[in-house]
Design an enzyme around this catalytic site. Sequence first.
Site, mmCIF file in Angstrom:
data_model
loop_
_atom_site.group_PDB
_atom_site.id
_atom_site.type_symbol
_atom_site.label_atom_id
_atom_site.label_comp_id
_atom_site.label_asym_id
_atom_site.label_seq_id
_atom_site.Cartn_x
_atom_site.Cartn_y
_atom_site.Cartn_z
ATOM 1 N N ARG A 1 0.873 -1.176 0.000
ATOM 2 C CA ARG A 1 0.000 0.000 0.000
ATOM 3 C C ARG A 1 0.908 1.223 0.000
ATOM 4 O O ARG A 1 1.419 1.605 1.053
ATOM 5 C CB ARG A 1 -0.875 -0.052 1.251
ATOM 6 C CG ARG A 1 -2.072 0.871 1.245
ATOM 7 C CD ARG A 1 -2.630 1.031 2.646
ATOM 8 N NE ARG A 1 -1.774 1.887 3.432
ATOM 9 C CZ ARG A 1 -1.686 1.877 4.760
ATOM 10 N NH1 ARG A 1 -2.397 1.016 5.461
ATOM 11 N NH2 ARG A 1 -0.874 2.696 5.394
ATOM 12 N N HIS B 1 -3.759 4.432 4.424
ATOM 13 C CA HIS B 1 -4.874 3.489 4.617
ATOM 14 C C HIS B 1 -6.157 4.098 4.050
ATOM 15 O O HIS B 1 -6.885 3.483 3.298
ATOM 16 C CB HIS B 1 -5.056 3.154 6.095
ATOM 17 C CG HIS B 1 -6.398 2.584 6.422
ATOM 18 N ND1 HIS B 1 -6.806 1.350 5.948
ATOM 19 C CD2 HIS B 1 -7.445 3.077 7.147
ATOM 20 C CE1 HIS B 1 -8.046 1.109 6.379
ATOM 21 N NE2 HIS B 1 -8.454 2.145 7.097
ATOM 22 N N TYR C 1 4.114 6.034 10.917
ATOM 23 C CA TYR C 1 4.525 4.639 11.169
ATOM 24 C C TYR C 1 5.291 3.984 10.027
ATOM 25 O O TYR C 1 5.938 2.983 10.216
ATOM 26 C CB TYR C 1 3.303 3.781 11.529
ATOM 27 C CG TYR C 1 2.185 3.820 10.488
ATOM 28 C CD1 TYR C 1 2.234 3.006 9.362
ATOM 29 C CD2 TYR C 1 1.093 4.675 10.640
ATOM 30 C CE1 TYR C 1 1.208 3.038 8.419
ATOM 31 C CE2 TYR C 1 0.063 4.717 9.702
ATOM 32 C CZ TYR C 1 0.127 3.893 8.599
ATOM 33 O OH TYR C 1 -0.854 3.924 7.667
#
Lengths: 322, 361
Positions: free
Chosen positions: B259, B263, B272
């Site tokens: 990805r 998100h 992160y």
Amino acid sequence: MIEAIRECLGQEMDADSRVVVIGEDVGVLGGVFRATDGLQARFGKERVVDMPLAEGVIVGSGIGLAMSGLRPVIELQFLGFGHQAFHQIGQQVARLRYRSQGRHALPLVIRSPFGGGVRTPELHSDAFEAFYTHTPGLKVVAPATAYDAKGLLAAAMESDDPVLYLEPLKGYRLTKDEVPDERYTVPLGKLRVARAGTAVTLIAWSAAVNVAERAAEELSEQGISVEVLDLRSLNPLDIDGIAESVSKTGRVAILHEAPLTGGFGGELVATIQQECFYSLEAPIIRISAPDTPYPLGGVEDLYIPDVDRVVDEVAALAKASA
Amino acid sequence: MSESRFLPNFESIAPFSRLTESGILDSGESPMSDEAVLEALRYMTLTRVFDDKATSMQRQGRFGTFSSVRGQEASVVGAASALDPAKDWIVPQYREFPALIRHGYPIENFALYFMGNPKGGTIPANVNMLPMQISLAAQIPQATGLAWGLKMQGSDGVAITFFGDGASSEGDFHESLNLAGIVKAPVIFFLQNNGWAISTPRENQTAARSFAERAIGYGVEGVIVDGNDLLAVHEVTARAVAKARAGDGPTLIESVTYRTGAHNTADDPTRYIDQQELEKWQQKDPVERIKNYLRSRGIWNETLEQEMLDSCAAQIDEAMEIARNTPLATSDALFDHVYAEPPQRMLDQKLDWANRNGGAR
């Protein structure tokens, strides 16, 4: 009653090849209570399927079967095990029609025994109907007689809405009444006047109806005329039927096996005070289990409201004034 | 003991691939015709254009929170291109825009859904798909039952269900693979391992070396594929579809991808994600890879690229225009399609809500 359910399943499967039955132990064994006894021999392993022990996928795959064009009847062995399928029932079954804007009907029935009184092991016997009545999109019915068991199941199977069909664990063999051989339906959303009376309306459903009727009989010997309403269907709720009785008696007692707080009785109290406020002659009472977890079998008779308790509370209600 | 009976006891698995990272095909024949690859590239391009447009509209407050496909275009399109929309079913999660569009779900409905209009959920009668699933993994049992039901009724249609590495930790994943193996349901479990479940890395989902090898425990075939390789994804999915059609049961496909976006539009991956790892995966961009392949075939150039971009932009603009011009839902949208036969109480509420919100309709 169990024979009436079995007969209905057989008749519906005969009439409609899209009906399939899935669940734990429903095949060779015929279900732990024998509701599906003989169906696998009659209709084959393709239509009466012993599922792996996994309630989530039993209900979840039932959704898929329904969307493929079949009309599944799902047996949840005990409603207590419904927690393990709760996400599929509450979030999926009840909403797929809405979420797909009508594209996917979910003509499925979830049958499940519930309630106590038969000394099951722990975690089997809770009366969790209120979880499901709080779930828009899902219809909930709970017959008390063999006649209604057959007719309501046929109606549930005919419906294009998903229906949770609750069977009284205690009434399976205890309840015996006349059931016609031929196919018939009992409409969803219509209560039954189990006993006519004039002084108090006593509302119950499923196994509690029997307790209510026996209490009414004792009360009549004390000169108190009790009308017992068997709701049969919790959603849709027969509000007109309730109002008709309450406007006549002015006094209402609600009896259920579930704990008091958050139980379906609370919903009834709210509805009745709104619809019939000026007919009421005394506060509505609820007779229920305490707000404690369902206990082990040795003390369950202390937990579920019994005839003596109903007689005492309803006798007091008959004398009470607002 | 001469042999260990402790499992697992096998070598690490290299994902199946057909193209090198620079888009060079191996010595075998391509599983897709040039026309099919061009069509797939168009869906991938359409997705990029849509994602960019929707993201920019979201920033302006004209679009809701949504999840872009960025980085996973070959994975989704490669899988979808192996399906026959006339008889196969898609049981989606929510990151499969091009698969749904190829299957016939209108772009404007997709947009309306993320604009918060329930009408966006409308699935046309001839489109074989379920609504997008937000409750992760809940769609997997449904796909299993759907596929099983198709088989029971003698159809040779199959169902494919999409989900991620995170969703595979849910009980529904386990229960579904288990049942599908038992009843040999014609279902393809398409697991997109994109490295992340919001901020939770793949290592926190399972100690297994791969997701694909978990299939073994269910008596189901598992395969691991390079999810940024359109040809490889198409090939393994087509094989799984053919197998399911023939009555030989389910397949778990682990599509290894990444990805490269957030998100969703509410997420901040800089908190992160490891920048170096991200850049490494950006180098493996699936869209560039398939374009390089087409260049090596001599059928891709800047003119064609511009034409494709323009036509995709026009198509997205048109759909967004329809979505924008669709009137806001009335309060009836709260009530319509909840029941086949609604309870009277809900019908009373519907009328009451309508009266309070601008008169009965």
